[in-house]
Motif scaffolding. Structure first.
Motif, mmCIF file in Angstrom:
data_model
loop_
_atom_site.group_PDB
_atom_site.id
_atom_site.type_symbol
_atom_site.label_atom_id
_atom_site.label_comp_id
_atom_site.label_asym_id
_atom_site.label_seq_id
_atom_site.Cartn_x
_atom_site.Cartn_y
_atom_site.Cartn_z
ATOM 1 N N GLY A 79 0.841 -1.168 -0.025
ATOM 2 C CA GLY A 79 -0.005 -0.061 0.038
ATOM 3 C C GLY A 79 0.871 1.273 -0.164
ATOM 4 N N CYS A 80 0.137 2.561 -0.005
ATOM 5 C CA CYS A 80 0.850 3.790 -0.013
ATOM 6 C C CYS A 80 0.094 4.670 0.755
ATOM 7 N N ASP A 81 0.715 5.607 1.786
ATOM 8 C CA ASP A 81 0.151 6.686 2.401
ATOM 9 C C ASP A 81 0.058 8.127 1.709
ATOM 10 N N HIS A 82 0.859 8.068 0.454
ATOM 11 C CA HIS A 82 0.780 9.258 -0.270
ATOM 12 C C HIS A 82 -0.530 9.352 -1.317
ATOM 13 N N HIS A 83 -0.673 10.571 -1.754
ATOM 14 C CA HIS A 83 -1.600 10.792 -2.608
ATOM 15 C C HIS A 83 -1.457 11.552 -3.888
ATOM 16 N N CYS A 84 -0.149 11.121 -4.577
ATOM 17 C CA CYS A 84 0.038 11.958 -5.850
ATOM 18 C C CYS A 84 -1.149 11.974 -6.807
ATOM 19 N N THR A 85 -1.352 13.040 -7.401
ATOM 20 C CA THR A 85 -2.715 13.245 -7.868
ATOM 21 C C THR A 85 -2.908 12.479 -9.141
ATOM 22 N N TYR A 86 -1.719 11.946 -9.802
ATOM 23 C CA TYR A 86 -2.092 11.146 -10.871
ATOM 24 C C TYR A 86 -2.091 9.746 -10.601
ATOM 25 N N CYS A 87 -2.039 9.322 -9.459
ATOM 26 C CA CYS A 87 -1.814 7.898 -9.113
ATOM 27 C C CYS A 87 -2.892 7.208 -8.592
ATOM 28 N N ILE A 88 -3.317 5.936 -9.078
ATOM 29 C CA ILE A 88 -4.239 5.141 -8.612
ATOM 30 C C ILE A 88 -3.988 4.277 -7.661
ATOM 31 N N VAL A 89 -2.724 3.997 -7.452
ATOM 32 C CA VAL A 89 -2.099 3.067 -6.463
ATOM 33 C C VAL A 89 -2.668 2.941 -5.118
ATOM 34 N N PRO A 90 -2.688 4.251 -4.524
ATOM 35 C CA PRO A 90 -3.510 4.433 -3.083
ATOM 36 C C PRO A 90 -4.679 3.627 -3.088
ATOM 37 N N THR A 91 -5.500 3.637 -4.003
ATOM 38 C CA THR A 91 -7.163 3.266 -4.078
ATOM 39 C C THR A 91 -6.902 1.736 -4.307
ATOM 40 N N GLY B 188 8.398 -2.006 -2.104
ATOM 41 C CA GLY B 188 7.422 -1.252 -1.438
ATOM 42 C C GLY B 188 7.014 -0.172 -2.257
ATOM 43 N N GLN B 189 5.982 0.338 -2.362
ATOM 44 C CA GLN B 189 5.645 1.463 -3.054
ATOM 45 C C GLN B 189 6.603 2.792 -2.740
ATOM 46 N N ASN B 190 7.034 2.753 -1.341
ATOM 47 C CA ASN B 190 7.584 4.034 -0.672
ATOM 48 C C ASN B 190 8.695 3.464 0.379
ATOM 49 N N SER C 280 12.112 4.242 -3.752
ATOM 50 C CA SER C 280 12.230 5.273 -2.726
ATOM 51 C C SER C 280 11.341 6.358 -3.276
ATOM 52 N N HIS C 281 10.985 7.187 -2.211
ATOM 53 C CA HIS C 281 10.105 8.274 -2.586
ATOM 54 C C HIS C 281 10.895 9.630 -1.755
ATOM 55 N N PRO C 282 11.158 10.453 -2.686
ATOM 56 C CA PRO C 282 12.076 11.718 -2.204
ATOM 57 C C PRO C 282 11.641 12.307 -0.935
ATOM 58 N N ALA D 79 1.371 16.932 -6.110
ATOM 59 C CA ALA D 79 1.250 16.594 -4.942
ATOM 60 C C ALA D 79 2.458 15.936 -4.327
ATOM 61 N N ARG D 80 3.501 16.003 -4.931
ATOM 62 C CA ARG D 80 4.633 15.199 -4.719
ATOM 63 C C ARG D 80 5.196 15.520 -3.386
ATOM 64 N N GLU D 81 4.978 16.472 -2.825
ATOM 65 C CA GLU D 81 5.435 16.887 -1.155
ATOM 66 C C GLU D 81 6.960 17.178 -1.278
HETATM 67 FE FE1 SF4 Z 1 2.289 6.225 -3.625
HETATM 68 FE FE2 SF4 Z 1 4.066 6.258 -5.595
HETATM 69 FE FE3 SF4 Z 1 1.613 6.299 -6.393
HETATM 70 FE FE4 SF4 Z 1 2.743 8.422 -5.283
HETATM 71 S S1 SF4 Z 1 3.401 7.603 -7.332
HETATM 72 S S2 SF4 Z 1 0.607 7.860 -4.773
HETATM 73 S S3 SF4 Z 1 4.191 7.641 -3.775
HETATM 74 S S4 SF4 Z 1 2.504 4.760 -5.257
#
Ligand code: SF4
Ligand code: SAM
Length: 459
Positions: free
Chosen positions: A147-159, A191-193, A231-233, A270-272
Motif C-alpha cells: 500500500g501507500c500513504d501518499h496521494h500523488c494526484t495522477y496515481c491510482i495505487v493508493p486506491t 514497497g511503493q515507498n 524510494s520516495h524523495p 502533490a509530490r510533497e
Molecule cells: Fe504512492 Fe508512488 Fe503512487 Fe505517489 S506515485 S501515490 S507515492 S505509489
C-alpha cells in the motif's frame, strides 16, 4: 487443475504472482506455460496507466471466446481488480474469480466455491504470509510493505492497494532466511515507498526499525546482494545513503523517482518535495556513494505542463546525470484527482516531449555507462542470453550484461566480468578469474558466437 498466470506491471505484481502460484501448487495445481494447456487462466493486472488495462481487455476477449468452446475458469487479480473499472471489465468478459491485491490468500476459497467469487478486502493475514522460495532462482523479490500513504494526484495505487502497511521485521528476516536456504544470492526489497518503512500513517511503529536500519539488519543476514525499490524523495533520509555505504551487501543502485523537474508541476502532482529538496538528496547520495548508479521515473505531459516546465525537467536531468530513467507519458486514470480536475494535454504534445526526453536519456546513459568500460564487475548471471553461447545477467548497478560462456562459468551464478563494450542500455563483457585474467571460453564455443554481433536493446 492446470493453471497459467499472466503477469503485467511492476515487481510487486511479480512477487504477488509467485505468492498465488505457490498457493495454487499447494492446492495440487499443475502450472503450465500457455493458455492453450490451461483450464484456469489468471491475469495479474496493472491499473497505473491505460495501456496495460487495454492489454487485459484484449486477452480477456480471447479467453471469453475460448470459454465458449471448452471448460475454462478465468481469473483476474491485482490493481485493476480492485477498481470499479476492473469490475465492469470482469462482468463484461465473464471473469469467474476476481481478487484484489489484499485478498490474494482467498485463491483457494475462490476455486473451491465453484461459482463466481470476488474477494476485494484488505486482509491482515497477507502481511504475515511467507511464500515458499522460488525454485532454482538466484534472484528474488521480498515485499517489506504494502500500500501507500501518499496521494500523488495522477496515481491510482493508493486506491488499488490501500494504505501503507509495513511487514514486521521478524517476518522479513524469516522470509529472507528461507530465500537464503534456497540458494538466492540477490534480493530486492519491495514497497511503493520503502523509505517510509516502519512509519505507517506517518507514525513510527513500535519495534520496527527505520528503513536505513532495516538495510543494516538485512545486510547482516548473509545475503550477498541487496537492492530496493521504490524510494520516495519525500521520505528519503541521508541515513539511507549512510547505511548503503556501510553495508557491503547493499548495491550502489538508487532508484529515486523525480517525476518532474518543475516545482509548479511537482506541486500539482502533490509530490510533497521540490526540485531543491530532490537535488539535496542526490547530493547526499553522491557524497556517501560516489559511484552510485542513479535511476529515476519521469512523467511527461502532466496536465498544465508548459514548455518551460518541461525544460526544467530536461535541465534537472543534466544536473543529476541519471544513469537510466523510466519515462512515461501521462495517462489520465479514472478515480485519480488529476483525472477529475485537470485537462489532459494533446497527445502529440506529450509524445513530442517524450521523444526529446528519450534523446536526453540515451545521451546520459551512453556517457554514464561508458565510465564502466574496462572495469571489473560482479555479475549475477541468470542463464542463456539471446545470442547463442552467451549468458545474460546484471551487475550490482543493475546494468544488463551479456558474456560468452567460459570454462568454470557454464551456467547461472555469481561471477566476475570485465566490461568490454557498453551501449546506452547494455554492457558486454568477458568472465575473469580472481587474477582478472579472462577465463578460457568453452572449447565448443565458435569464435563467431564469442564475438558480440547484435547488441540487444533493453526496451
Ligand atoms: Fe504512492 Fe508512488 Fe503512487 Fe505517489 S506515485 S501515490 S507515492 S505509489
Ligand atoms: N511509489 C513510486 C513512487 O512514488 O515513485 C512509484 C510507483 S508507480 C506504480 C510507478 C511509476 O508509474 C511512477 O513513478 C510514475 O512515474 C508512473 N505513473 C504512475 N501513475 C501514472 C500515470 N497516471 N501516468 C503516467 N505514469 C504514471
Amino acid at each position: 487443475m492446470k493453471a497459467h498466470i499472466i503477469t503485467y506491471g511492476c515487481q510487486m505484481n511479480e512477487y504477488d504472482s509467485h505468492l498465488v502460484q505457490s498457493q495454487l501448487v499447494s492446492l495440487g495445481a499443475d502450472m503450465v506455460d500457455s493458455i492453450d494447456e490451461a483450464d484456469f487462466v489468471l491475469l495479474n493486472t496493472c491499473a497505473v496507466r491505460g495501456k496495460p488495462v487495454d492489454k487485459v481487455r484484449s486477452v480477456l476477449g480471447q479467453l471469453r471466446k475460448e470459454k465458449a468452446v471448452r471448460p475454462l475458469v478465468i481469473g483476474m487479480m491485482g490493481c485493476l481488480a480492485q477498481l470499479e473499472e476492473g469490475q465492469q471489465i470482469a462482468r463484461k468478459f465473464e471473469v469467474d474469480v476476481l481478487l484484489g491485491p489484499g485478498s490474494l490468500l482467498d485463491i483457494g476459497a475462490a476455486l473451491e466455491s465453484n461459482q463466481r467469487f470476488w474477494g476485494l478486502h484488505f486482509k491482515d493475514e497477507l502481511h504475515d504470509h511467507i511464500p515458499p522460495p522460488p525454485v532454482g532462482k538466484l534472484q528474488a523479490h521480498l515485499t517489506i510493505m504494502r500500500g501507500c500513504d501518499h496521494h500523488c494526484t495522477y496515481c491510482i495505487v493508493p486506491t488499488t492497494r490501500g494504505p501503507q502497511v509495513s511487514r514486521h521485521p521478524d517476518q522479513i528476516l524469516r522470509e529472507l532466511e528461507s530465500l537464503l536456504g534456497a540458494g538466492v544470492r540477490e534480493v530486492t526489497l519491495l514497497g511503493q515507498n520503502v523509505n517510509a518503512y516502519g512509519f505507517d500513517a506517518g507514525a513510527r511503529l513500535a519495534g520496527y526499525p527505520s528503513f536505513a536500519d532495516l538495510l543494516r539488519l538485512v545486510g547482516g543476514s548473509g545475503i550477498e546482494r541487496i537492492k530496493f525499490t521504490t524510494s520516495h524523495p519525500m521520505n528519503f533520509t541521508e541515513d539511507v545513503a549512510v547505511a548503503m555505504a556501510e553495508t557491503p551487501a547493499v548495491c550502489d543502485f538508487v532508484h529515486l523517482p523525480v517525476q518532474s523537474g518543475s516545482d509548479r508541476v511537482l506541486r500539482r502532482m502533490a509530490r510533497e518535495y521540490d526540485r531543491e529538496k530532490y537535488l539535496t538528496h542526490i547530493g547526499q547520495i553522491k557524497t556517501h556513494l560516489p559511484d552510485a548508479v542513479l535511476a529515476t521515473d519521469i512523467i511527461v505531459g502532466f496536465p498544465g505542463e508548459t514548455e518551460e516546465d518541461f525544460q526544467d525537467t530536461l535541465s534537472l536531468y543534466d544536473e543529476v546525470g541519471f544513469d537510466s530513467a523510466y519515462m512515461f507519458i501521462y495517462s489520465p486514470r479514472p478515480g485519480t484527482p488529476s483525472y477529475k480536475h485537470f485537462q489532459d494535454l494533446p497527445r502529440e504534445v506529450k509524445t513530442e516531449r517524450l521523444q526529446r526526453l528519450i534523446v536526453k536519456q540515451k545521451e546520459w546513459s551512453a556517457r554514464r555507462n561508458a565510465r564502466f568500460q574496462g572495469s571489473i564487475q560482479e555479475v549475477l548471471l541468470r542463464g542463456d542470453a539471446y545470442s547463442a553461447g552467451h549468458l545474460e545477467g546484471h551487475t550490482r548497478g543493475n546494468h544488463p550484461i551479456v558474456v560468452p560462456r567460459a570454462i568454470g562459468a557454464e551456467g547461472a551464478g555469481l561471477y566476475r566480468a570485465r566490461v568490454t563494450a557498453t551501449t546506452p542500455h547494455m554492457f558486454y563483457g568477458e568472465l575473469v578469474g580472481a587474477d582478472n585474467q579472462a577465463l578460457p571460453l568453452l572449447p565448443n564455443l565458435a569464435p563467431e558466437a564469442a564475438a558480440l554481433s547484435s547488441p540487444l536493446m533493453m526496451v
